[in-house]
Scaffold this motif. Structure first.
Motif: not given
Length: 94
Positions: A25-29, A20-23, A12-16, A4-8
């Motif tokens: 960069k930090s390696g959470q996903v 998602v970009v922070k996630m 999907k998760h109703k996040l900004s 999925l793209s960052i926007k999608a």
């Protein structure tokens, strides 16, 4: 694995998108960078284990305490009364 793209992913998760970009960069996903039309595009790889962790870390609105307009109205009325008393005291001094 689905991508999925960052926007999608944010939709999907109703996040900004910023979160998602922070996630990413930090390696959470887990992510994969692909070159499309001369630009680097980041795709998020969907994995069941990672999705469970992300869903647990996202604060659900159901867990939040319901907002009470009556309580807020009462608090504001009390604040108005204290302000009126302060104004009356200041008028008496002048």
């Amino acid at each position: 694995m689905k991508k999925l793209s960052i926007k999608a992913y944010a939709a999907k998760h109703k996040l900004s998108i910023f979160n998602v970009v922070k996630m990413t960069k930090s390696g959470q996903v887990p992510t994969e960078t692909v070159v499309e039309n001369g630009k680097d595009v980041v795709y998020i790889l969907l994995d069941d284990d990672v999705e469970k962790k992300v869903k647990n870390s996202i604060v659900q609105e159901e867990n939040k305490e319901p907002y009470s307009l009556k309580k807020e109205n009462a608090r504001l009325k009390k604040e108005i009364e204290t302000l009126k008393e302060e104004i009356a005291l200041l008028k008496n001094r002048v």
